[in-house]
Design an enzyme around this catalytic site. Structure first.
Site, short mmCIF file in Angstrom:
data_model
loop_
_atom_site.label_atom_id
_atom_site.label_comp_id
_atom_site.label_asym_id
_atom_site.label_seq_id
_atom_site.Cartn_x
_atom_site.Cartn_y
_atom_site.Cartn_z
N TYR A 73 0.82 -1.21 0.00
CA TYR A 73 0.00 0.00 0.00
C TYR A 73 0.86 1.26 0.00
CZ TYR A 73 -4.70 -1.85 0.82
OH TYR A 73 -5.92 -2.45 0.69
N LYS A 126 2.57 -15.44 2.16
CA LYS A 126 2.73 -16.17 0.90
C LYS A 126 4.22 -16.47 0.77
CE LYS A 126 1.14 -17.75 -3.08
NZ LYS A 126 0.23 -18.91 -3.18
N ASP A 161 -3.60 -18.20 0.34
CA ASP A 161 -4.62 -18.86 -0.49
C ASP A 161 -5.32 -19.97 0.32
OD1 ASP A 161 -2.16 -20.15 -0.53
OD2 ASP A 161 -2.25 -20.72 -2.65
N ASP A 189 -12.76 -8.70 3.87
CA ASP A 189 -14.00 -8.65 3.08
C ASP A 189 -14.60 -10.05 3.00
OD1 ASP A 189 -13.73 -5.90 2.53
OD2 ASP A 189 -14.32 -6.15 0.43
N ASP A 240 -6.64 -6.84 4.02
CA ASP A 240 -7.74 -6.15 3.34
C ASP A 240 -8.66 -7.17 2.66
OD1 ASP A 240 -9.21 -4.01 2.13
OD2 ASP A 240 -8.14 -4.43 0.26
C1 IPM Z 1 -10.46 -0.93 3.85
C2 IPM Z 1 -10.65 -0.31 2.49
C3 IPM Z 1 -9.48 0.61 2.20
C4 IPM Z 1 -8.23 -0.26 2.19
C5 IPM Z 1 -9.61 1.40 0.88
C6 IPM Z 1 -10.86 2.23 0.83
C7 IPM Z 1 -8.39 2.24 0.61
O1 IPM Z 1 -10.83 -1.28 1.53
O2 IPM Z 1 -10.32 -0.19 4.84
O3 IPM Z 1 -10.47 -2.16 3.94
O4 IPM Z 1 -7.91 -0.89 1.17
O5 IPM Z 1 -7.56 -0.28 3.22
MG MG Z 2 -11.03 -3.24 2.31
#
Ligand code: IPM
Ligand code: MG
Length: 359
Positions: A141, A190, A223, A251, A247
């Site tokens: 990042y 990884k 993975d 999700d 990240d």
């Molecule tokens: C998160 C989001 C952010 C990230 C984005 C919006 C930059 O996806 O906080 O998980 O990737 O950190």
């Molecule tokens: Mg995110």
């Protein structure tokens, strides 16, 4: 107790969910007799529109003078041009970095009534209670980015770089957390491909052997972790991993809880100051319609009370009010069962605030 909170609503559904977070915080101050001074600031796309930058100096100054930050979400189609030099996300990444908030805690628990909101079979979800500790200020990042063109066409590169010190401090955060929970730590990398992952593995293994030998420790390739999160999610306790893997995995993990709209997060540094935000994004498709689930934001307020202000009983009251609201069937569309009545963002926030006041 007196505390100063910076409220950065941001874009899309950000303002709607932050408003409900503040509603619940106000209920906490009334019920428990605290004073929270709330200052509002711009971040993300709305900041770009107003000031030309995603993280104005005024916002950063205000955050430096605050005890904690509540953040809604940033981004949206209006600012999505991939060639743009200034992007809303720079505001979020910039504030994490500027305040040294290297540890992002993303807890995943499941309310029994939401077992059916998850796309996974309910029996797979029994006993799920995990926290992902995501490194937040390093890795790909923040590594150098480059873009060019040669005889073969365009090229682009993103550098993934970690230092031993960056890995060591987040592993200690995760280890200490695991000690307070079920005592299990999984480090995800990884290492079969990436050099940076091989450093993660050697530093983590050394620190665990030297300082956390009491924990049950394992390493796992990212993975495989993506698969096991679906196959046997209840086996995880604390997962520690680098920025981008964290990240992506969070999700995925949010689907265990039924909706992105349920998961809060805390971003912490060395001191007590923290930034608290839902893991979801700005959801421009539903912005301004009162459809957004405010519970991830409200649960983030609970994390703020606990981590930055040391108000454990108040945090617990908010969490209990959230569960009671779910029990009462006051839910937004993302977690409603077929045929169940759907409440608005404001109605859910009001229902939680009411229950905090009655606590
Ligand atoms: C998160 C989001 C952010 C990230 C984005 C919006 C930059 O996806 O906080 O998980 O990737 O950190
Ligand atoms: Mg995110």
């Amino acid at each position: 107790m007196e505390c100063i909170v910076a409220a950065l609503a941001g874009d899309g559904i950000g303002p709607e969910v932050v408003a409900e977070g503040i509603k619940v915080l106000t209920a906490v101050s009334d019920r428990f007799d605290h004073r929270f001074t709330i200052n509002e600031g711009l971040i993300g796309g709305c900041a770009i529109d107003a000031t030309g930058t995603a993280l104005p100096d005024a916002t950063l100054d205000m955050c430096h003078k605050s005890d904690a930050i509540l953040l809604g979400a940033v981004g949206g189609p209006k600012w999505d041009d991939p060639n743009a030099k200034i992007r809303p996300e720079q505001g979020l990444l910039g504030i994490r970095k500027a305040l040294g908030l290297f540890a992002n805690l993303r807890p995943v628990t499941i309310h029994p009534l939401l077992l059916n909101a998850s796309p996974l079979r309910p029996e797979r979800l029994q006993g799920v209670d995990l926290v992902v500790v995501r490194e937040l200020t390093g890795g790909i990042y923040f590594g150098e980015k480059d873009r060019g063109r040669d005889a073969h066409g365009e090229w682009a590169s993103d550098l993934c770089i970690y230092t031993e010190a960056e890995i060591a401090r987040i592993v200690r955060t995760a280890g200490n957390l695991a000690r307070l929970r079920r005592g299990k730590l999984t480090m995800v990398d990884k290492a079969n491909v990436l050099e940076s992952s091989r450093l993660w593995r050697s530093v983590t293994t050394r620190i665990v052997n030297e300082e956390f030998a009491d924990l049950q420790f394992e390493t796992m390739l990212v993975d495989a972790c993506a698969m096991h999160l679906i196959r046997r999610p209840a086996d995880f306790d604390v997962i520690v991993t680098e920025n981008m893997f964290g990240d992506i995995l969070t999700d995925e993990a949010s689907m265990l809880a039924g909706s992105m709209g349920m998961l809060p997060s805390a971003s912490l540094g060395e001191g007590r100051m923290g930034l608290y935000e839902p893991i979801h994004g700005s959801a421009p498709d539903i912005a301004g319609q009162g459809k957004a689930n405010p519970l991830a934001m409200i649960l983030s307020v609970a994390l703020m009370l606990r981590h930055s202000f040391g108000l454990g009983a108040e945090a617990h009251a908010v969490e209990a009010a959230v569960f009671a609201t779910l029990d009462a069937g006051v839910v937004t569309g993302d977690i409603a069962r077929p045929g169940q009545e759907v409440a608005s963002t404001m109605q859910v926030g009001a229902a939680v605030a009411e229950r905090v006041l009655a606590a």
